[in-house]
Design a protein around this motif. Structure first.
Motif, PDB file in Angstrom:
ATOM      1  N   VAL A 193      89.874  17.632  26.532  1.00 44.10           N
ATOM      2  CA  VAL A 193      91.109  18.268  26.958  1.00 44.10           C
ATOM      3  C   VAL A 193      92.256  17.283  26.760  1.00 44.10           C
ATOM      4  N   PRO A 194      93.234  17.663  25.934  1.00 44.94           N
ATOM      5  CA  PRO A 194      94.378  16.765  25.755  1.00 44.94           C
ATOM      6  C   PRO A 194      95.173  16.631  27.056  1.00 44.94           C
ATOM      7  N   HIS A 195      95.623  15.455  27.309  1.00 47.10           N
ATOM      8  CA  HIS A 195      96.499  15.173  28.441  1.00 47.10           C
ATOM      9  C   HIS A 195      97.797  14.614  27.876  1.00 47.10           C
ATOM     10  N   TYR A 196      98.890  15.020  28.462  1.00 42.82           N
ATOM     11  CA  TYR A 196     100.196  14.575  27.989  1.00 42.82           C
ATOM     12  C   TYR A 196     100.942  13.901  29.119  1.00 42.82           C
ATOM     13  N   GLY A 197     101.833  13.049  28.773  1.00 40.96           N
ATOM     14  CA  GLY A 197     102.709  12.395  29.729  1.00 40.96           C
ATOM     15  C   GLY A 197     103.730  11.588  28.963  1.00 40.96           C
ATOM     16  N   SER A 198     104.814  11.253  29.617  1.00 39.28           N
ATOM     17  CA  SER A 198     105.837  10.493  28.915  1.00 39.28           C
ATOM     18  C   SER A 198     106.280   9.310  29.755  1.00 39.28           C
ATOM     19  N   VAL A 199     106.781   8.319  29.075  1.00 42.00           N
ATOM     20  CA  VAL A 199     107.371   7.142  29.706  1.00 42.00           C
ATOM     21  C   VAL A 199     108.707   6.896  29.012  1.00 42.00           C
ATOM     22  N   GLU A 200     109.561   6.161  29.645  1.00 43.52           N
ATOM     23  CA  GLU A 200     110.834   5.803  29.028  1.00 43.52           C
ATOM     24  C   GLU A 200     110.792   4.342  28.627  1.00 43.52           C
ATOM     25  N   VAL A 201     111.309   4.044  27.439  1.00 43.44           N
ATOM     26  CA  VAL A 201     111.430   2.663  26.974  1.00 43.44           C
ATOM     27  C   VAL A 201     112.878   2.427  26.584  1.00 43.44           C
ATOM     28  N   ASN A 202     113.360   1.257  26.863  1.00 40.55           N
ATOM     29  CA  ASN A 202     114.695   0.851  26.434  1.00 40.55           C
ATOM     30  C   ASN A 202     114.550   0.108  25.116  1.00 40.55           C
ATOM     31  N   ALA A 203     115.305   0.546  24.114  1.00 38.17           N
ATOM     32  CA  ALA A 203     115.175  -0.042  22.781  1.00 38.17           C
ATOM     33  C   ALA A 203     116.535  -0.090  22.109  1.00 38.17           C
TER      34      ALA A 203
ATOM     35  N   LYS B 228     104.320   1.273  21.215  1.00 38.63           N
ATOM     36  CA  LYS B 228     102.987   0.754  20.886  1.00 38.63           C
ATOM     37  C   LYS B 228     102.586  -0.375  21.828  1.00 38.63           C
ATOM     38  N   VAL B 229     103.520  -1.254  22.151  1.00 42.86           N
ATOM     39  CA  VAL B 229     103.241  -2.351  23.081  1.00 42.86           C
ATOM     40  C   VAL B 229     102.886  -1.787  24.448  1.00 42.86           C
ATOM     41  N   HIS B 230     103.622  -0.774  24.893  1.00 40.44           N
ATOM     42  CA  HIS B 230     103.326  -0.141  26.186  1.00 40.44           C
ATOM     43  C   HIS B 230     101.912   0.436  26.179  1.00 40.44           C
TER      44      HIS B 230
ATOM     45  N   GLU C 273      99.310  -0.401  24.352  1.00 35.22           N
ATOM     46  CA  GLU C 273      98.315  -1.479  24.374  1.00 35.22           C
ATOM     47  C   GLU C 273      98.208  -2.092  25.767  1.00 35.22           C
ATOM     48  N   ARG C 274      99.334  -2.252  26.446  1.00 40.27           N
ATOM     49  CA  ARG C 274      99.332  -2.817  27.791  1.00 40.27           C
ATOM     50  C   ARG C 274      98.612  -1.883  28.775  1.00 40.27           C
ATOM     51  N   VAL C 275      98.850  -0.587  28.650  1.00 36.72           N
ATOM     52  CA  VAL C 275      98.182   0.382  29.522  1.00 36.72           C
ATOM     53  C   VAL C 275      96.672   0.341  29.285  1.00 36.72           C
ATOM     54  N   GLN C 276      96.260   0.242  28.029  1.00 36.51           N
ATOM     55  CA  GLN C 276      94.833   0.192  27.708  1.00 36.51           C
ATOM     56  C   GLN C 276      94.169  -1.060  28.279  1.00 36.51           C
ATOM     57  N   ARG C 277      94.903  -2.151  28.247  1.00 36.98           N
ATOM     58  CA  ARG C 277      94.364  -3.443  28.677  1.00 36.98           C
ATOM     59  C   ARG C 277      94.401  -3.599  30.194  1.00 36.98           C
ATOM     60  N   ASP C 278      95.489  -3.167  30.826  1.00 42.42           N
ATOM     61  CA  ASP C 278      95.710  -3.424  32.257  1.00 42.42           C
ATOM     62  C   ASP C 278      95.947  -2.124  33.003  1.00 42.42           C
ATOM     63  N   ARG C 279      94.928  -1.310  33.127  1.00 44.79           N
ATOM     64  CA  ARG C 279      95.105  -0.003  33.781  1.00 44.79           C
ATOM     65  C   ARG C 279      95.476  -0.128  35.250  1.00 44.79           C
ATOM     66  N   ASP C 280      95.107  -1.232  35.884  1.00 45.33           N
ATOM     67  CA  ASP C 280      95.482  -1.414  37.287  1.00 45.33           C
ATOM     68  C   ASP C 280      96.943  -1.821  37.418  1.00 45.33           C
ATOM     69  N   GLU C 281      97.488  -2.455  36.392  1.00 47.70           N
ATOM     70  CA  GLU C 281      98.864  -2.960  36.433  1.00 47.70           C
ATOM     71  C   GLU C 281      99.880  -1.903  36.010  1.00 47.70           C
ATOM     72  N   GLU C 282      99.553  -1.154  34.960  1.00 51.56           N
ATOM     73  CA  GLU C 282     100.488  -0.167  34.409  1.00 51.56           C
ATOM     74  C   GLU C 282     100.065   1.231  34.832  1.00 51.56           C
ATOM     75  N   PRO C 283     101.020   2.082  35.180  1.00 51.09           N
ATOM     76  CA  PRO C 283     100.647   3.467  35.516  1.00 51.09           C
ATOM     77  C   PRO C 283     100.158   4.205  34.276  1.00 51.09           C
ATOM     78  N   TRP C 284      99.091   4.955  34.440  1.00 48.83           N
ATOM     79  CA  TRP C 284      98.521   5.736  33.349  1.00 48.83           C
ATOM     80  C   TRP C 284      99.518   6.833  32.998  1.00 48.83           C
ATOM     81  N   PRO C 285      99.927   6.928  31.721  1.00 49.82           N
ATOM     82  CA  PRO C 285     101.004   7.863  31.375  1.00 49.82           C
ATOM     83  C   PRO C 285     100.594   9.335  31.332  1.00 49.82           C
TER      84      PRO C 285
END
Length: 148
Positions: free
Chosen positions: A12-22, A33-35, A37-49
């Motif tokens: 089941v596809p799950h969708y979500g969005s985050v905002e990045v300043n660029a 892409k950096v976000h 990778e960070r979510v994949q690596r540190d799921r406790d630190e970053e909110p799952w999108p």
């Protein structure tokens, strides 16, 4: 009458969005892409999108396995839809998968060219090596992005 346990699954596809300043489009893609990778690596630190499941968009329906009453597996990994899960560990692998139908068509044309030459017993006369080379090169250019 026997009783069997059937384990079904679908993704089941799950969708979500985050905002990045660029600073621009390219920077936005890099930061996204950096976000990721960070979510994949540190799921406790970053909110799952992913917060919104789209159950009506499920794909890869399959029977994971069927087990009989004795615990014996009688079937496994049976596709129930037209989707295919594929792993492409490199960019080249992804391009090969994406261009498989073009490569198949090119091989069929090469075989057709070769077969007509062999059937007429005039291989050199009927088989235009430049045409065969052109067919193969056009497919390889699609896959590798340049002259082979």
């Amino acid at each position: 009458m026997k009783t069997y346990t059937v384990l079904f699954a679908h993704d089941v596809p799950h969708y979500g969005s985050v905002e990045v300043n660029a600073t621009g489009d390219v920077d936005a893609l890099a930061k996204a892409k950096v976000h990721w990778e960070r979510v994949q690596r540190d799921r406790d630190e970053e909110p799952w999108p992913f917060t919104e499941a789209q159950h009506d968009s499920a794909v890869l329906a399959r029977i994971v396995e069927i087990i009989d009453e004795t615990g014996r597996q009688v079937a496994a990994d049976i596709r129930l839809d037209t989707y295919l899960l594929s792993v492409a560990p490199t960019d080249l692998s992804a391009k090969l998968i994406e261009n498989a139908s073009h490569m198949h068509a090119a091989l069929l044309e090469i075989i057709r060219q070769a077969t007509s030459g062999l059937a007429a017993d005039h291989f050199e006369k009927h088989l235009k090596l430049e045409r065969v080379s052109s067919i193969a090169r056009s497919v390889l250019i699609r896959v590798i992005g340049g002259a082979p």
